[in-house]
Design a protein around this motif. Structure first.
Motif, short mmCIF file in Angstrom:
data_model
loop_
_atom_site.label_atom_id
_atom_site.label_comp_id
_atom_site.label_asym_id
_atom_site.label_seq_id
_atom_site.Cartn_x
_atom_site.Cartn_y
_atom_site.Cartn_z
N LEU A 8 0.84 -1.20 0.00
CA LEU A 8 0.00 0.00 0.00
C LEU A 8 0.88 1.25 0.00
CD1 LEU A 8 -2.97 0.71 0.03
CD2 LEU A 8 -2.92 0.75 2.51
N ALA A 9 1.93 1.24 0.83
CA ALA A 9 2.84 2.38 0.88
C ALA A 9 3.49 2.57 -0.48
CB ALA A 9 3.90 2.15 1.95
N GLY A 10 3.87 1.46 -1.13
CA GLY A 10 4.50 1.54 -2.44
C GLY A 10 3.56 2.17 -3.47
N LEU A 11 2.31 1.75 -3.42
CA LEU A 11 1.32 2.27 -4.37
C LEU A 11 1.16 3.78 -4.17
CD1 LEU A 11 -0.74 1.58 -6.56
CD2 LEU A 11 -2.43 1.22 -4.75
N ILE A 12 1.09 4.20 -2.90
CA ILE A 12 0.90 5.62 -2.61
C ILE A 12 2.12 6.42 -3.07
CG2 ILE A 12 0.72 7.30 -0.74
CD1 ILE A 12 -1.03 5.13 0.70
N CYS A 13 3.30 5.85 -2.79
CA CYS A 13 4.55 6.50 -3.17
C CYS A 13 4.61 6.67 -4.69
CB CYS A 13 5.70 5.65 -2.65
SG CYS A 13 7.29 6.00 -3.36
N LEU A 55 -3.19 3.60 -12.75
CA LEU A 55 -4.25 2.61 -12.90
C LEU A 55 -3.66 1.21 -12.99
CD1 LEU A 55 -7.32 2.29 -13.36
CD2 LEU A 55 -6.86 2.35 -15.79
N LEU A 56 -2.61 1.10 -13.80
CA LEU A 56 -1.95 -0.19 -13.97
C LEU A 56 -1.40 -0.68 -12.63
CD1 LEU A 56 -1.30 -1.97 -16.44
CD2 LEU A 56 0.95 -0.94 -16.48
N ALA A 57 -0.77 0.24 -11.88
CA ALA A 57 -0.20 -0.13 -10.59
C ALA A 57 -1.31 -0.59 -9.63
CB ALA A 57 0.56 1.05 -9.99
N SER A 58 -2.45 0.10 -9.64
CA SER A 58 -3.56 -0.31 -8.76
C SER A 58 -4.07 -1.68 -9.16
CB SER A 58 -4.72 0.68 -8.85
OG SER A 58 -4.27 1.98 -8.88
N ALA A 59 -4.13 -1.91 -10.46
CA ALA A 59 -4.60 -3.22 -10.92
C ALA A 59 -3.68 -4.32 -10.41
CB ALA A 59 -4.68 -3.25 -12.44
N VAL A 60 -2.37 -4.07 -10.47
CA VAL A 60 -1.41 -5.08 -10.00
C VAL A 60 -1.58 -5.28 -8.48
CG1 VAL A 60 1.03 -5.62 -9.71
CG2 VAL A 60 0.22 -4.60 -11.83
N PHE A 61 -1.76 -4.17 -7.78
CA PHE A 61 -1.96 -4.25 -6.32
C PHE A 61 -3.19 -5.09 -5.99
CE2 PHE A 61 -4.05 -2.47 -2.52
CZ PHE A 61 -3.06 -2.70 -1.58
N ALA A 98 -4.72 -7.27 -7.85
CA ALA A 98 -4.61 -8.66 -8.30
C ALA A 98 -3.77 -9.50 -7.34
CB ALA A 98 -4.02 -8.71 -9.70
N THR A 99 -2.86 -8.86 -6.60
CA THR A 99 -1.92 -9.66 -5.80
C THR A 99 -2.15 -9.55 -4.30
OG1 THR A 99 -0.34 -7.84 -5.82
CG2 THR A 99 -0.09 -9.50 -7.53
N THR A 100 -3.21 -8.84 -3.87
CA THR A 100 -3.42 -8.63 -2.44
C THR A 100 -4.83 -9.05 -2.03
OG1 THR A 100 -2.06 -6.66 -2.75
CG2 THR A 100 -3.03 -6.98 -0.58
N ARG A 101 -4.94 -9.93 -1.07
CA ARG A 101 -6.25 -10.32 -0.56
C ARG A 101 -6.93 -9.11 0.05
NH1 ARG A 101 -4.16 -15.58 0.51
NH2 ARG A 101 -5.96 -16.86 0.00
N THR A 102 -8.25 -9.05 -0.12
CA THR A 102 -8.98 -7.92 0.47
C THR A 102 -8.77 -7.88 1.98
OG1 THR A 102 -10.62 -8.62 -1.10
CG2 THR A 102 -11.13 -6.70 0.19
N SER A 103 -8.80 -9.06 2.62
CA SER A 103 -8.67 -9.06 4.07
C SER A 103 -7.31 -8.46 4.49
CB SER A 103 -8.83 -10.47 4.63
OG SER A 103 -7.91 -11.34 4.04
N ALA A 104 -6.29 -8.70 3.66
CA ALA A 104 -4.97 -8.13 3.98
C ALA A 104 -4.98 -6.62 3.78
CB ALA A 104 -3.91 -8.78 3.10
N VAL A 105 -5.71 -6.15 2.75
CA VAL A 105 -5.80 -4.70 2.53
C VAL A 105 -6.40 -4.04 3.77
CG1 VAL A 105 -6.74 -2.86 1.11
CG2 VAL A 105 -6.08 -5.02 0.05
N PHE A 106 -7.44 -4.68 4.32
CA PHE A 106 -8.10 -4.06 5.48
C PHE A 106 -7.21 -4.09 6.71
CE2 PHE A 106 -11.74 -5.63 2.95
CZ PHE A 106 -11.90 -4.40 2.35
N SER A 107 -6.47 -5.17 6.87
CA SER A 107 -5.53 -5.20 7.99
C SER A 107 -4.57 -4.03 7.87
CB SER A 107 -4.75 -6.52 8.00
OG SER A 107 -5.61 -7.60 8.20
#
Ligand SMILES: Nc1ncnc2c1ncn2[C@@H]1O[C@H](COP(=O)(O)OP(=O)(O)OP(=O)(O)O)[C@@H](O)[C@H]1O
Ligand SMILES: [Mg+2]
Lengths: 251, 252
Positions: free
Chosen positions: B25-30, B118-124, B126-135
């Motif tokens: 998430l930090a990488g995506l924001i950066c 957009l591409l970066a978000s799509a990759v994020f 695709a590779t991250t479980r929703t439950s992990a995003v919420f954690s």
């Protein structure tokens, strides 16, 4: 008699709008029983099941789950009684099979290692270990049902209730679900199956409860209640008409 | 169901999948910050960075974006608007009189930046479980006063579970109506009035069933946090990404 795991005490439920869903229903379930809950459409089967894990609360009377009132501690009831819904599509909330099974244990706040352990164990118990990383909504109906059962097992529920588990399933699908039920029962779980079609489970159940218009009208062993069951809109298993034992669908 | 497949988690065990969601998430924001007002070189450099991550993570980023065509339309729209509102010499030899060269270049650059994000978000996704995003979200919100991170994460999690249901019902109802010849009706208002009421009704019914299913499994504000295990690999990954972003910006 061992301490009942579920106890309905004069339970009535009135829906908003005044419809009477349940009318003074009383019965007890002992640990390890295998019970069929039957009755025609609208007789109140689902409403009874929903009272067992505090999704509905009695308007009058009381439901005790291992001695604790569902009104006082709904979370306890939901952990003891696991429910497999009629439409399993609605039950599945995870993005992968393993995720879905983990959902309940996560909500119990268990440590991550314990969760992973339970997920693996529960999926193996329903022979779905190889599908852990699949997407649930792409599975077949029978497979979805097994995922739902695994989700319940992962919460370590002692009682497992099935609402209309055979609708939409073909013959092998019914057999798969039956095998699960019998296996779980042998492993010591208490099983309650709500259905209008008792033929499929009749051979395995020790007791039949018959609902009609929100009332519990019969409660006994299959051969005791089967004779006048058709007046409540439930079809008699064919074999009993011929005076024979009901054969298991697994035979 | 095709709509559901587009922007969703793709199960896997790649290095990218196993990264700590907080770092991802930090990488995506950066990366998104690095594209702010950046030049074409930075955007292109970041593009290749994202492609690199997509390959390691086996994320089918392009097919995901293709199935989200609406975003591409949006990008084209931006390019056109920029072309129209930016003063300067006229593009295309004056075939479109209001379209300037500077505007076209500007629009292309903005579109290109957005596309990379957009591409970066799509990759994020695709590779991250929703439950992990919420954690991860909950973890980031924890130190912030007056914001209940648990609440935010719970609301997000409900929304994420809910969107597929609406899409699913939408697909089901429109299919059933097509089967009964609704496409012979050219009037879009008629079609919408026939679509909306059952869609609302079905969506509310499904939402009710979903909430029961969640409650039956003790859905609550404090589930176990999944996947928050930072490793040295995560630190290396984020360090590489930050150096790429900073390096590109300095060169621009
Ligand atoms: N939320 C509700 N509001 C009003 N009435 C309801 C509600 N839910 C159920 N009922 C009514 O309560 C009665 C019992 O419903 P219930 O769903 O328990 O029946 P059932 O035996 O499970 O039927 P089926 O075999 O069709 O699943 C029905 O008459 C039904 O119309
Ligand atoms: Mg029912």
């Amino acid at each position: 008699m061992p301490k009942p795991v579920i106890e309905f005490m004069e339970v009535s439920h009135i829906f908003p709008g005044g419809i009477r869903g349940l009318d003074k229903v009383s019965f007890q379930v002992a640990p390890g029983e295998f019970i069929i809950l039957c009755g025609k459409n609208g007789s109140g089967k689902t409403t009874v099941l929903r009272h067992m894990n505090a999704l509905s609360l009695p308007t009058e009377g009381e439901v005790l789950v291992s001695g604790v009132s569902t009104k006082k501690n709904p979370a306890h009831a939901r952990q003891v009684v696991g429910m497999v819904f009629a439409d399993v599509r609605n039950q599945i909330v995870g993005e992968t099979v393993a995720d879905d099974v983990a959902f309940g244990p996560e909500n119990l706040g268990l440590p991550e290692q314990e969760i992973n352990h339970r997920v693996t164990k529960s999926l193996e118990a329903v022979s779905m270990g190889h599908m852990a990383e699949r997407r649930p909504y792409l599975l077949s109906g029978g497979e979805k049902q097994r995922v739902a059962v695994a989700g319940v097992l992962a919460m370590d529920s002692r009682v497992i209730v099935f609402d209309e588990p055979f609708s939409n399933l073909d013959y092998p699908g019914v057999q798969q679900v039956l095998i699960q039920m019998v296996k779980l029962h042998k492993a010591g779980k208490t099983i309650i199956v709500a259905t209008h079609d008792i033929e499929k489970v009749a051979a395995h159940a020790s007791r039949v409860l018959v609902m009609d218009q929100g009332r519990l009208v019969r409660d006994g062993a299959l051969d005791q209640v089967v004779h006048d069951i058709e007046q409540y809109g439930v079809r008699r298993p064919c074999a009993t008409l011929l005076g024979r034992e009901v054969n298991s669908w697994l035979a | 169901m095709a709509g559901l497949n587009a922007f969703a988690y793709m199960p896997g065990h790649t290095r990218v999948h196993r990264m700590d969601p907080r770092f991802k998430l930090a990488g995506l924001i950066c990366l998104s910050l690095a594209t702010v007002q950046c030049g074409p070189k930075t955007a292109t450099g970041l593009f290749f960075g994202v492609i690199f991550v997509a390959i390691i993570g086996k994320a089918p980023a392009f097919s995901m974006i293709r199935s989200a065509r609406i975003f591409i339309l949006f990008l084209v729209g931006i390019i056109l608007v920029r072309g129209a509102v930016t003063p300067g010499p006229v593009a295309f030899g004056g075939i479109i009189p209001w379209f300037s060269v500077n505007g076209l270049a500007d629009g292309l650059l903005i579109g290109w930046r957005l596309f990379v994000v957009l591409l970066a978000s799509a990759v994020f996704i695709a590779t991250t479980r929703t439950s992990a995003v919420f954690s991860a979200v909950r973890w980031y919100f924890r130190p912030i006063p007056f914001v209940d991170g648990t609440r935010v994460a719970m609301m997000l999690s409900l929304m994420m579970r809910f969107i597929p249901i609406i899409l699913d019902e939408f697909a089901g109802i429109s299919e059933a109506q097509k089967a009964r010849g609704v496409e012979n009706r050219k009037n879009p208002i008629y079609r919408i009035t026939r679509l909306i009421p059952p869609l609302m009704e079905r969506t509310f019914a499904r939402a009710h069933d979903l909430s029961l299913a969640l409650v039956a499994r003790n859905f609550g504000p404090n589930p176990t946090q999944r996947g928050l295990h930072a490793t040295s690999g995560d630190w290396v990954g984020i360090a590489l990404l930050i150096s790429l972003c900073v390096g590109l910006r300095l060169m621009d």
